[in-house]
Structure formats: structure tokens, C-alpha cells
Design an enzyme around this catalytic site. Structure first.
Site, PDB file in Angstrom:
ATOM      1  N   LEU A  31     -17.274  13.311   0.931  1.00 16.57           N
ATOM      2  CA  LEU A  31     -17.024  13.963   2.209  1.00 16.57           C
ATOM      3  C   LEU A  31     -17.043  15.487   2.106  1.00 16.57           C
ATOM      4  O   LEU A  31     -16.451  16.058   1.202  1.00 16.57           O
ATOM      5  CB  LEU A  31     -15.649  13.512   2.718  1.00 16.57           C
TER       6      LEU A  31
ATOM      7  N   ASP B  80      -8.244  -4.897   2.517  1.00 17.14           N
ATOM      8  CA  ASP B  80      -7.355  -5.998   2.124  1.00 17.14           C
ATOM      9  C   ASP B  80      -6.368  -6.377   3.226  1.00 17.14           C
ATOM     10  O   ASP B  80      -6.176  -7.558   3.522  1.00 17.14           O
ATOM     11  CB  ASP B  80      -6.563  -5.635   0.858  1.00 17.14           C
TER      12      ASP B  80
ATOM     13  N   ARG C 223     -12.684   8.365  16.590  1.00 17.45           N
ATOM     14  CA  ARG C 223     -11.522   9.158  16.173  1.00 17.45           C
ATOM     15  C   ARG C 223     -11.906  10.629  16.082  1.00 17.45           C
ATOM     16  O   ARG C 223     -12.972  10.972  15.600  1.00 17.45           O
ATOM     17  CB  ARG C 223     -11.029   8.692  14.806  1.00 17.45           C
TER      18      ARG C 223
ATOM     19  N   GLU D 249      -4.774   3.405   8.708  1.00 19.18           N
ATOM     20  CA  GLU D 249      -6.155   3.026   9.008  1.00 19.18           C
ATOM     21  C   GLU D 249      -6.355   1.526   9.135  1.00 19.18           C
ATOM     22  O   GLU D 249      -7.230   1.064   9.850  1.00 19.18           O
ATOM     23  CB  GLU D 249      -7.119   3.593   7.956  1.00 19.18           C
TER      24      GLU D 249
ATOM     25  N   PHE E 132     -11.032  22.300  15.482  1.00 22.17           N
ATOM     26  CA  PHE E 132     -11.649  21.096  14.939  1.00 22.17           C
ATOM     27  C   PHE E 132     -12.448  20.423  16.051  1.00 22.17           C
ATOM     28  O   PHE E 132     -12.269  20.737  17.229  1.00 22.17           O
ATOM     29  CB  PHE E 132     -10.550  20.145  14.423  1.00 22.17           C
TER      30      PHE E 132
ATOM     31  N   ALA F 128      -8.444  13.110   1.805  1.00 25.83           N
ATOM     32  CA  ALA F 128      -8.596  13.704   3.135  1.00 25.83           C
ATOM     33  C   ALA F 128      -8.602  15.222   2.968  1.00 25.83           C
ATOM     34  O   ALA F 128      -7.827  15.768   2.202  1.00 25.83           O
ATOM     35  CB  ALA F 128      -7.445  13.273   4.042  1.00 25.83           C
TER      36      ALA F 128
ATOM     37  N   ARG G 231     -17.389  13.550  16.338  1.00 25.71           N
ATOM     38  CA  ARG G 231     -18.158  13.096  15.176  1.00 25.71           C
ATOM     39  C   ARG G 231     -19.292  12.134  15.519  1.00 25.71           C
ATOM     40  O   ARG G 231     -20.356  12.174  14.911  1.00 25.71           O
ATOM     41  CB  ARG G 231     -17.210  12.443  14.166  1.00 25.71           C
TER      42      ARG G 231
ATOM     43  N   SER H  40      -3.951   7.076  -4.207  1.00 22.61           N
ATOM     44  CA  SER H  40      -4.392   6.584  -2.899  1.00 22.61           C
ATOM     45  C   SER H  40      -5.448   7.487  -2.275  1.00 22.61           C
ATOM     46  O   SER H  40      -5.496   8.684  -2.562  1.00 22.61           O
ATOM     47  CB  SER H  40      -3.202   6.506  -1.942  1.00 22.61           C
TER      48      SER H  40
ATOM     49  N   TRP I  33       0.343  -3.525  -8.668  1.00 24.22           N
ATOM     50  CA  TRP I  33       0.570  -4.913  -8.248  1.00 24.22           C
ATOM     51  C   TRP I  33      -0.337  -5.122  -7.047  1.00 24.22           C
ATOM     52  O   TRP I  33      -0.210  -4.416  -6.039  1.00 24.22           O
ATOM     53  CB  TRP I  33       2.016  -5.139  -7.812  1.00 24.22           C
TER      54      TRP I  33
ATOM     55  N   GLY J 262       0.845  -1.199   0.000  1.00 23.36           N
ATOM     56  CA  GLY J 262       0.000   0.000   0.000  1.00 23.36           C
ATOM     57  C   GLY J 262       0.868   1.233   0.000  1.00 23.36           C
ATOM     58  O   GLY J 262       1.911   1.273   0.665  1.00 23.36           O
TER      59      GLY J 262
ATOM     60  N   GLY K 270      -7.433  18.217   7.921  1.00 25.69           N
ATOM     61  CA  GLY K 270      -6.198  18.686   8.499  1.00 25.69           C
ATOM     62  C   GLY K 270      -5.431  17.673   9.310  1.00 25.69           C
ATOM     63  O   GLY K 270      -5.775  16.494   9.381  1.00 25.69           O
TER      64      GLY K 270
ATOM     65  N   GLU L 206     -14.866  18.453   7.968  1.00 29.44           N
ATOM     66  CA  GLU L 206     -15.160  19.038   9.272  1.00 29.44           C
ATOM     67  C   GLU L 206     -14.637  20.469   9.333  1.00 29.44           C
ATOM     68  O   GLU L 206     -15.073  21.261  10.162  1.00 29.44           O
ATOM     69  CB  GLU L 206     -14.486  18.182  10.357  1.00 29.44           C
TER      70      GLU L 206
ATOM     71  N   HIS M 182     -19.098   9.739   9.478  1.00 24.95           N
ATOM     72  CA  HIS M 182     -18.809  11.171   9.428  1.00 24.95           C
ATOM     73  C   HIS M 182     -20.120  11.927   9.282  1.00 24.95           C
ATOM     74  O   HIS M 182     -20.951  11.558   8.458  1.00 24.95           O
ATOM     75  CB  HIS M 182     -17.886  11.464   8.239  1.00 24.95           C
TER      76      HIS M 182
ATOM     77  N   HIS N 285     -17.045   6.417   7.279  1.00 26.59           N
ATOM     78  CA  HIS N 285     -15.887   7.233   6.957  1.00 26.59           C
ATOM     79  C   HIS N 285     -14.556   6.596   7.332  1.00 26.59           C
ATOM     80  O   HIS N 285     -13.583   6.692   6.610  1.00 26.59           O
ATOM     81  CB  HIS N 285     -16.025   8.580   7.666  1.00 26.59           C
TER      82      HIS N 285
END
Lengths: 625, 295
Positions: free
Chosen positions: A245, A214, A381, A370, A113, A45, A281, A40, A151, A10, A48, A248, A235, A346
Site C-alpha cells: 500500500l 477467519d 469506505r 473489518e 483525505f 495502516a 477510492r 497484526s 493460538w 484476534g 490516518g 492516500e 485501493h 484493500h
């Protein structure tokens, strides 16, 4: 076969950071990723990156907010480590050229936030993740780190000792999407899983189509326990039609939520008398749905998020991206009218059990970002904590895998950390379907009767040599793929949508026993149907049909783990709300729900939450905003 | 429907302001809301009238070098039910999941940030996920892979060349010197960040490169995306003067900025509205100033 010291699976934020860290240690590191790194989902996102950088703020405050946000299910050593490392990591990416939004004095801007007692969220407009991802990929290019892009890693090469804690991970097997080649990747020092989220287990999600859990599924099947899987973040502000999204940051800058009666319900209906829209949230998502269920939703579906009063200048300066999203995906002009929003899946707080150095109970296998669960976020979170998480723990995993001497972890992993057995009685048998006929496709490559076909076993039944373990796994994956390509059967898409529908219907913000049981029954049926799945496209060239079919198996495993955890946890904590249990039950439930695959029959057990680290001790308090 | 009826029932106690004086924000919100409710109502009625199962037809390019019947490129038609807000990507996914699971295209984020699904849609480079079918205003939508790039299969093109051109401009930040303190950030003026802001938005989708006539005829031309990347660093005040000189040397080479003939194709198709042509021209100016040194 490809050989490297460290293989990172990843190449989103956590993977890139891990690869850079391993490279800093002098290791020969390679990224193996099903998407080119810049594709990715870290790039999506918006809001922040939290870090205590300024006068009046310090890591302890950040840690306290995070622990409170977690509803006392986060582990103190993880939280404290994270809050201490975050400032350095944030300044590090600034040194790498990240184009942060700036204050008049030229320093990095920070905004308020949700759930934060200090405005410590650094940002780059409303596209922070995009800039973070590209900044880190630039560093990977600069260092000449090898990237095997497109791959798809389908399995891990792990020895087959009976006790997972005796097992060792020697590498991974990947399928080259462009050509159909299946190759082994030998990792001399370690494999780091950084595969991101699992939102595709749900119908209405902010997550990309590639976020199919995965890493979680592969580690789980290899013997690593999954931790706190029931903890799914919804979210509060996603666009109703697509799940896209809305950051926030909109509420951070002063955006307001209204119901259909034009009430500022967060205050007027007493959901969060102090922080209102900037409560955490889980609180805001539940408030919105409560409004909708009480008949005060707009079109019985959503609420309004209004930012018009912020003024065009400020919106364009700090939230411009939101205007584009609202316009492109909902046809709404955010300068001129409120934006429709509703909760959407989310983020997964739970995941692969690791310690604060990213290590799992299988030696040589790490996870970060994640897909991992340290546990930093516990039951909920806080916004702005995911990006620093992948920096901090991506870096730690990378350093550690490459052999840097790290402090001994305080968090214990594996079944030896078990404090008690779990008690959950699902209506159907979860886990692999024991067909006994060695059906490869049904079982992600393992023969379901547990027998090995190859003759490369030791007398004690354990394959211990790295190369033989890897070759065995390569062989297995080749057979699995061959089977999927050559057999006749049903298309995976229907199975996938069955899973997504039942999860969104039954394992959502509000949960109750009966629907959780319904979900488990539906998932069992989906598993049975997956037995008959085959790939219609015979091609070896860029066969996405095959990729999606393999992903669907992973989605099944994580969806079931989420639902089992949700059924087991008989209390209301953070994002996990249960109709039958309307309160947090600290005496009994300050513990992690753990699920071990156990060769196909999931076992549930519990592990204590650490409310104390070498630096601090936390006292669970009533959580209000 | 029922919520509106409820509203009139519950509006008992709020009628205190007998004289309409200056409109309070709350009143204004309520008035606006009434308008919006009415508009939604009208829209619903409109939709009910024409919800007679509208469909849309996709004409999709197909090619697979190793599958019988697909070695020769062809177009397949897919007729899919249309709903309001449907994007080209939605229609492609529908076609794949309902009619032909071998239909192949890249896509991931669904929200115009990963850059996977740049395609040639009705004769123009666009992101499929961002393209509303309604905006195309056509009964048939023709979908092809990005022109001037090698087709791997169906709508998937080989992006290697694009990535190579990106790498050719040394696309990474290089500060001359960094603050000693690892907790001390570099300073950057808001104006300077504003200057590079648009250039940092590139998502590497390849639409610009595919639309560029020059790039089509000159395989070595760096192309708009890579030059924009060079701009992003050359204009960033956090990098030093010497590094800027090196960057200018890279882009003023034979197949660099001077190849651009300001046709604006790249700027026109960029899904992120980056003023690519402008950035290229600005670098030309910088390069000239650099070489003449009159001032």
C-alpha cells in the site's frame, strides 16, 4: 479448558480495543490470536484516523461525508454513532500515549483525505496504524490482560438450535500453534470476533498473508448472516509488483496521478472535476483502470503517483515511510521520480452482520472491525475511517459483551430483519459439498450430512449446556485436525492460488455476469479439490501447513460469498461496478445483500438500509467529487 | 512498444511553442518522462537478454524435534526461479509451496512492518521480506533462524524471552495528569515528537537482540529493543518527571544500560534504522546526571 468472561478472537486494533473496554468494565477478558498482537495487520495502516476535533468541523459533517462515501448503503444509526464516538476515541488513544504528528501549537495534526469535506484525518507520519497498534498493545500489557498468542481459533462453540436467532455462543476452540494442542475457551459472557480482513481471497492485495477472513467464515458457518460481501474496496495506490500500500496520505498532502501521456487524468478526463486525486477510492480506482484499458497506462499496467513537488522536507516529515516502501519494494526513489501505482484489493466493507453495539443475531457472539459489517461503510469506505471504526466499535462490543448497559440498538439483525427473498441463479450449487460420508475435512468440522456423532444431544436435538456445547466442538475440531494430519491428499497451496487467481481475474473492480459465473464455477471446482486436501507435515510442532490448510477453507467460503453478492446486486453502487448495470438504482437497491449459510446451502435475502437514525435523516443524492 | 508509436501520432496540436523559452513544468515532466520511457525500454531489452531462466539456491536450516529425520539439525537446498524484485521471503514461500509444505517460518505483512520474519540471512540479521535477493549478490543464500534464541522448528525461534525483556521496562505510557476534558489532547512539541520518532518505529522483530554479543552472554541483559522502548517513554515530554525517574531506575540496574559496550551491532542490523546504540548512550548520560545532581 480455559475460562474467561469475555474471549476476544484476534488482537489487531479492534480486538485490543475490545479487550481494553471489557477490562474497563471489570470483566476477566482474554485475547486469543493466531499472531502475536504486534504482528497484526493494523500495523500496516498508513494514512490516518478521522475524527471531528476542531472548530469548523462537527460529527454531523463527518457522518454526512461517510454516508455520501458509502453511496447510501451505510446505515444511519451506525454512521451517526461512529461519527459521535470517534473524537473521544481519538483523544483517548492520545491520552494513552499515541505519538501523533503535531502542529506548531502542540496539538494533534490533521490532513485532508479523500471524500472528506474537512481536513479531519489525524495521523502519525505515514505509519499511523503501527503506532495505534503498539499504543493499544501497551495498554493491554499495562492492564495485565491475558493474551494467548499464536493460538489459532478454528471454530466457535455455538448451540445447535434450528433457528440461528435462538443459538448461543459459549466460547471458541483454538489450536496452539507451538504444540498442536486443541483447547476449548469458555466465554461466560461473550465472544468477540476481531479477526480483520479477507484480502487473501485475492491475488493482488495490500493485506497480510494472515488476513484470511477467519472470523467471517466461522460466524457464517455458525449461522450469522454475512452482509454486503460484494463490497470490496480496491485501493487506488498499491505497488504493482507486490500490492504494498501507498497511503492516500500522499494524495492528501498534494500528490498527483499521471497517465502515460503525462495527463493529470482525474481532472483532464473528467473523472472528478472538483476533488481530482482526492475523490473517493472507488472513483479513483476505476479512473486508473479506465486509463489503462484505454491504452494510456504505463506499460499497460499502472499509472504514476508523483509527490516530488511536495519537497523533501514535507515528504520526510509526513510521508517518510512511503519513501522506504517505494525504495524497498519497487526500487523507486520517491523524491526523485514518480511512483508506479495500480488498484489492489484493500478492504472488505461487508462482513459479519452486527448492530451498533457489535452484537450479532447469535446471543453472546459479537464482531468488530473489518470482519464486521455494521454497516458503516456501505458500498465504499472513505480513507481514514477504518481506524476510528475499530476503535469505536471495538470499544462498544467490548463494553457490551462485558455487561455494560448500552442503548438498545436501532439496527436489527438476523433473519427476522429480512424484507424480501433474494433472487440469484448461480451456475453451480454454492455452499458445502454434500458428500454424505461425514467427511470432516471437507466441511470445516461439520459432518456434511448434518448428523452428530456424539451422544450428547437433548431429546429436542439441541445442545444447550455451555460446557457440553464447547466439549462437543472441541471434539469435532480434534477430529478434523486429526483427519487433516493423517490423511493423504493434495497440498492446499494450489487450491488457494486457484481461488486467488479467479477472484482477481473475475471479481475485480469491473464486474460482469459472465465472469462472475466463471468465478463461481472455479470456486466450486476449488471446493471439490479441497475435499482431497491433506497436510503433508505430520508434526505437532508449529505446523503452519495445517494452519494454512484450515485458512484456505475460510478463504473459499468468503470468496464465494463475495461472488454471490456481486452476482445478485444488479446495479452500480460505490465499489460495485457492473457492466450490465451502469447506474445506481435507488428504487430497488437501497438494501443490503444478506447471505445465510443455512447448514451448507447459502440463502440470499435482503434487508433494508436505514437512512434515518434517531439524530438525522439522509436523502440519497447524485454522488460526484 | 505500441504506446510509444501512438504517442508520435497524437502529438499534433501540442506543438505551439515555437521558441523554446523557459521550460514549463509540463515540458520538464515530458522530457523526464521521455528519459524514463527510454530507460524502461533499455531495461526491457537487458532483461530479455538475460531472462534465460535464472535460478537461485537457498540453503535453509531445518529442524523439527518430533519428526523422524529432522531431529538432527541439517540444511536443505532449494533451487527457485529468480525474477527481478524477488525477496528472500518470496523465495522461501516459493520453496514451501512448490517443494516442501513443511518448511516453516513466520511471516505475515510482506512489507517490513509486522516484524515476523527476522532471520539470519547470509550471516546477518535481516527481515526476509525486505531483503532483495539481488542485493545479496550471491548465488547461494544461507538462511538460518535468529542466533542466540531457542529454535522451535526450522526458522521459527521462541520469542518469549524477547517479549519478557520488553515487559520488564514497563512498556506503556503513563501520564502524570491528563486534561480533564475527554476531548482535550495533551500538548507535545513537534521537536519532542521528532526526538522520540525513531524510537517509536520498533517492530519487535528481535534482530537487534539476536545480533548483540552482550545479550548472547547475559540472559538478563534488557537488550537494545527494550532499552529503546524505555527511551521512547523516558524522552516523551508528556510523561512527568517522576515517571522518568522510575524509568531511569529500571534501565540503570545491573543488567541494564551499563552492559552495553557500544559495538553497534544492533544499530547495524535494525531494519527500521533506529539509532539504538545512540539511544542507549543517551540513557546512560541521563542516568549519570540523575545520580550526580551537580546541576
Amino acid at each position: 479448558m480455559h475460562e474467561h468472561d469475555v474471549i476476544v478472537v484476534g488482537a489487531g486494533g479492534a480486538g485490543l480495543r475490545a479487550a481494553i473496554a471489557a477490562d474497563e468494565e471489570g470483566a476477566d477478558v482474554a485475547l486469543v490470536t493466531k499472531l502475536h498482537p504486534v504482528r497484526s495487520h493494523t500495523g500496516a495502516a498508513e494514512g490516518g484516523i478521522n475524527a471531528a476535533l476542531r472548530e469548523g468541523d462537527d460529527w454531523e459533517l463527518h457522518a454526512y461525508d461517510t454516508m455520501k462515501g458509502s453511496d447510501y448503503l451505510g446505515d444511519a444509526p451506525a454512521i451517526d454513532t461512529f461519527a459521535q464516538d470517534a473524537p473521544e476515541e481519538v483523544v483517548q488513544i492520545e491520552h494513552w500515549g499515541m505519538p501523533f504528528s503535531r502542529e506548531d501549537d502542540g496539538r494533534v495534526s490533521q490532513r485532508p483525505f479523500g471524500g472528506m469535506s474537512f481536513p479531519r484525518t489525524t495521523y502519525a507520519g505515514a505509519e499511523t496504524g503501527h503506532h495505534l497498534l503498539h499504543t493499544m498493545y501497551e495498554q493491554v500489557v499495562k492492564r495485565g490482560i491475558e493474551v494467548y498468542d499464536e493460538w489459532y481459533v478454528t471454530n466457535l462453540a455455538v448451540t445447535d438450535h434450528d433457528d440461528p436467532e435462538d443459538r448461543h455462543c459459549h466460547g471458541a476452540v483454538a489450536y496452539e500453534i507451538a504444540t498442536g494442542n486443541v483447547e476449548g475457551f469458555w466465554a461466560r459472557d461473550g465472544v468477540i470476533l476481531a479477526t480483520g480482513g479477507l484480502g487473501q481471497a485475492f491475488d493482488h492485495t495490500t493485506n497480510a498473508v494472515a488476513n484470511t477472513g477467519d472470523g467471517c467464515a466461522m460466524a457464517y458457518r455458525a449461522g450469522v448472516p454475512l452482509e454486503d460481501m460484494e463490497m470490496i474496496q480496491f485501493h487506488p495506490t498499491t505497488l504493482p509488483s507486490t500490492g504494498v500500500l501507498i497511503s492516500e496520505g500522499v494524495r492528501g498532502e498534494g500528490g498527483i496521478l499521471y497517465n502515460d501521456d503525462e495527463e493529470r487524468f482525474m481532472f483532464e478526463h473528467g473523472y472528478a472535476n472538483n476533488d481530482g486525486e482526492l475523490a473517493s477510492r472507488d472513483v479513483v480506482s476505476r479512473a486508473e483502470l479506465t486509463e489503462v484499458n484505454a491504452g494510456r497506462g504505463i506499460e499497460d499496467e499502472y499509472v504514476d503517483l508523483d509527490m516530488r513537488h511536495l519537497g523533501e522536507e514535507r515528504i520526510l516529515d509526513r510521508l517518510e515511510n512511503i519513501l522506504h516502501l517505494a525504495e524497498d519494494f519497487e526500487g523507486v526513489d520517491g523524491l526523485d521520480e514518480p511512483m508506479p501505482v495500480k488498484p489492489g484489493q484493500h478492504y472488505a466493507m461487508g462482513g459479519i452482520e452486527t448492530d451498533e453495539n457489535g452484537e450479532t443475531c447469535i446471543s453472546g457472539l459479537y464482531a468488530a472491525g473489518e470482519t464486521a459489517c455494521v454497516s458503516l461503510h456501505g458500498a465504499n469506505r472513505l480513507g481514514g475511517n477504518a481506524l476510528p471504526e475499530l476503535l469505536v466499535f471495538g470499544a462498544r462490543a467490548g463494553h457490551h459483551a462485558a455487561g455494560k448497559d448500552m442503548k438498545t440498538a436501532e439496527i436489527e439483525t438476523g433473519r427476522s430483519a429480512k424484507s424480501e427473498d433474494g433472487d440469484v441463479s448461480p451456475p453451480v450449487q454454492p455452499g458445502a459439498i454434500q458428500t454424505g460420508d461425514g467427511d470432516v475435512a471437507a466441511d470445516g468440522g461439520e459432518r456434511s450430512d448434518g448428523s452428530r456423532s456424539s451422544s450428547d444431544l437433548r431429546a429436542d436435538g439441541a445442545m444447550v449446556e455451555p460446557k457440553e456445547t464447547l466439549e462437543h466442538t472441541v471434539q469435532q475440531e480434534r477430529e478434523r485436525i486429526e483427519t487433516l494430519l493423517e490423511a493423504d491428499g493434495i497440498n492446499h497451496a494450489e487450491v488457494r492460488s486457484n481461488v486467488q487467481e479467479t477472484m482477481t481475474e473475475n471479481v475485480n473492480v469491473f464486474r460482469e455476469e459472465e465472469s462472475l459465473n466463471d468465478a463461481l464455477r472455479d470456486l466450486r471446482r476449488a471446493r471439490e479439490r479441497y475435499e482431497d486436501v491433506a497436510v503433508a507435515d505430520p508434526s505437532r510442532t508449529y505446523n503452519t501447513d495445517l494452519i494454512h490448510t484450515i485458512e484456505t477453507r475460510n478463504i473459499l467460503d468468503v470468496a464465494e460469498a463475495i461472488t454471490l453478492g456481486a452476482l445478485a446486486r444488479e446495479e452500480f453502487r460505490g465499489a460495485h461496478w457492473r457492466a450490465e448495470y451502469q447506474e445506481r438504482r435507488d428504487e430497488e437497491w437501497i438494501k443490503h445483500t444478506m447471505l445465510a449459510w443455512d447448514d451448507g446451502t447459502p440463502e440470499l435475502y435482503y434487508k433494508p438500509v436505514l437512512l434515518e437514525s434517531q439524530w438525522k435523516e439522509y436523502e440519497p443524492k447524485e454522488r460526484s467529487y | 512498444m505500441s504506446t510509444i508509436e501512438q504517442e508520435t501520432e497524437t502529438e499534433e496540436t501540442t506543438d505551439e511553442s515555437a521558441e523554446p523559452t523557459v521550460e514549463s513544468p509540463g515540458e520538464r515532466r515530458r522530457a523526464e518522462k521521455r528519459e524514463r520511457t527510454q530507460a524502461r525500454e533499455d531495461q526491457r531489452v537487458d532483461e530479455e537478454i538475460d531472462s534465460s531462466e535464472e535460478t537461485i539456491t537457498l540453503k535453509v536450516f531445518r529442524y523439527d524435534p518430533e519428526v523422524e529425520g529432522k531431529e538432527e539439525p541439517r540444511f536443505d537446498d532449494f533451487t527457485v526461479p529468480f525474477h527481478k524484485g524477488m525477496t528472500v521471503l518470496d523465495a522461501l514461500i516459493y520453496s514451501r509451496d512448490h517443494y516442501d509444505s513443511s518448511l516453516t517460518f513466520r511471516h505475515s505483512c510482506r512489507q517490513a512492518v509486522c516484524g515476523s520474519d527476522a532471520l539470519f540471512i547470509n550471516g546477518r540479521q535481516r527481515l526476509a521480506c525486505k531483503t532483495q535477493i539481488a542485493d545479496l549478490d550471491a548465488g547461494t543464500i544461507r538462511i538460518e533462524p535468529l542466533p542466540h534464541q531457542e529454535v522451535v522448528k526450522d526458522l521459527v525461534v521462541d520469542m518469549e524471552h524477547f517479549y519478557d525483556q520488553m515487559e520488564a521496562v514497563e512498556p506503556y505510557f503513563d501520564a502524570d495528569e491528563l486534561p480533564d476534558d475527554e476531548l482535550e489532547e495533551q500538548r507535545q512539541d513537534r521537536e519532542n515528537r521528532e526526538k522520540i520518532k525513531m524510537s517509536t518505529r520498533c517492530i519487535w522483530c528481535g534482530a537487534c537482540m539476536s545480533s548483540c554479543n552482550i545479550a548472547a552472554g547475559d540472559n538478563e541483559y534488557l537488550g537494545p529493543a527494550a532499552i529503546n522502548k524505555a527511551y521512547r517513554f523516558a524522552m516523551d515530554e508528556r510523561e512527568g518527571e517522576q515517571r522518568k525517574q522510575e524509568r531511569l531506575r529500571i534501565i540503570e540496574q545491573e543488567h541494564g544500560v551499563w552492559r552495553c559496550q557500544t559495538q553497534f551491532s544492533c544499530t547495524e542490523v535494525c531494519p527500521k534504522d533506529i539509532p539504538l546504540t545512540e539511544h542507549i548512550q543517551e540513557l546512560k548520560r541521563e542516568a549519570v546526571k540523575n545520580n550526580l545532581k551537580f546541576w
